[in-house]
Design an enzyme around this catalytic site. Structure first.
Site, short mmCIF file in Angstrom:
data_model
loop_
_atom_site.label_atom_id
_atom_site.label_comp_id
_atom_site.label_asym_id
_atom_site.label_seq_id
_atom_site.Cartn_x
_atom_site.Cartn_y
_atom_site.Cartn_z
N SER A 81 -5.98 28.91 18.36
CA SER A 81 -5.41 28.81 19.78
C SER A 81 -6.36 28.74 20.76
CB SER A 81 -4.74 30.32 19.78
OG SER A 81 -4.51 30.58 21.34
N TYR A 118 -5.57 39.60 20.62
CA TYR A 118 -4.90 38.52 20.12
C TYR A 118 -6.14 37.65 20.11
CZ TYR A 118 -2.34 34.17 19.81
OH TYR A 118 -1.87 33.11 19.33
#
Ligand code: NDP
Length: 241
Positions: free
Chosen positions: A139, A152
């Site tokens: 990501s 996260y």
């Protein structure tokens, strides 16, 4: 004919979003695919649509025995395994002070242990056949941290580090990180904090479609042996995330 023609590629998290888009893109490029996720009915529909070069099996990436069985099933179906796309992930964002320990644990289990379980399931084969490619979907959160994203982003920094370690440890095995920016998928549908869910809606106003990430995955996979695309970061034009 591309370098992907007939290659056997395994994709996790193919029941929606980026994984599903990657299955469509790679099938169109001539790859043979074996796809996994927990929602089998969605995988069955996708495999039906894409044809006989696509097999599927339910998979919980947090369960190492299940991941081993998934890779065995792919090999039984197609006779070999050339690449694994570790794409499954979850993102229940929240501020640390909310102490959502169960959600932290789920993110670590799926996003980190899921990737490690995948690597463990294919690595002995790849070493034995002196060839193989692991594509890990990280990501932009592997490069920046935002409030509510501590855990996260922590998992995605870990995915980046694991991918880089894998790359350095093997001469004949390729390792690629794909780092998407905000992409319009089901990710974050499990956010339990209404304020954070609202913020995600705002971020999503400028977002990519999953096929943009699928094309990056295809680009990395279709390079010839000896060319390892280390990382591709894809954001909506001019976006911070
Ligand atoms: P989706 O929620 O649409 O897809 C996530 C996929 O992961 C689903 O297919 C889901 O399938 C699967 N999954 C979740 N838990 C498990 C599990 N325990 N075992 C097996 N499969 C599981 O989101 P995206 O397509 O966006 O996410 C794909 C990847 O992209 C993730 O790693 C995510 O972190 C990353 N990413 C996404 C961004 C975005 O903005 N969308 C940005 C940056 C990175 P099922 O529920 O059927 O098991």
């Amino acid at each position: 004919m591309t370098n992907l023609n007939e290659k056997v590629v395994l994709i996790t998290g193919a029941s929606s979003g980026i994984g599903e888009a990657a299955a469509r893109e790679l099938a169109a490029a001539g790859a043979r695919l074996f796809v996994g996720a927990r929602r089998g009915e969605r995988l069955a529909a996708l495999a039906d649509e894409l044809g006989s070069n696509v097999g599927w099996r339910t998979l919980d990436v947090t369960d190492s025995a299940d991941f081993d069985a998934f890779v065995d099933a792919a090999e039984a179906r197609f006779g070999r395994v050339d690449a694994l796309v570790n794409n499954a992930g979850v993102m229940p964002l929240s501020p640390l002070a909310a102490l959502k320990r169960d959600e932290w644990k789920r993110m670590v289990d799926v996003n980190i242990h899921g990737v490690l379980n995948g690597i463990a399931a294919v690595l002995p084969r790849f070493i034995a056949q002196k060839n193989g490619h692991v594509v890990n979907v990280a990501s932009v959160g592997a490069h920046l941290v935002v409030p509510t994203g501590a855990v996260y982003c922590g998992t995605k920094y870990a995915v980046w580090a694991i991918s880089e370690g894998l790359r350095q440890e093997h001469d004949e095995i390729r390792s690629t990180v794909i780092s998407p920016g905000v992409t319009d998928t089901e990710l974050g549908h499990d956010i339990t904090d209404p304020q954070v869910a609202g913020a995600l809606e705002g971020w999503r106003r400028k977002s990519l479609r999953p096929d943009a990430i699928a094309r990056a995955i295809r680009f990395a996979l279709e390079q010839p042996d000896g060319v390892d695309v280390n990382e591709i970061v894809v954001r909506p034009t001019a976006a911070d995330m």
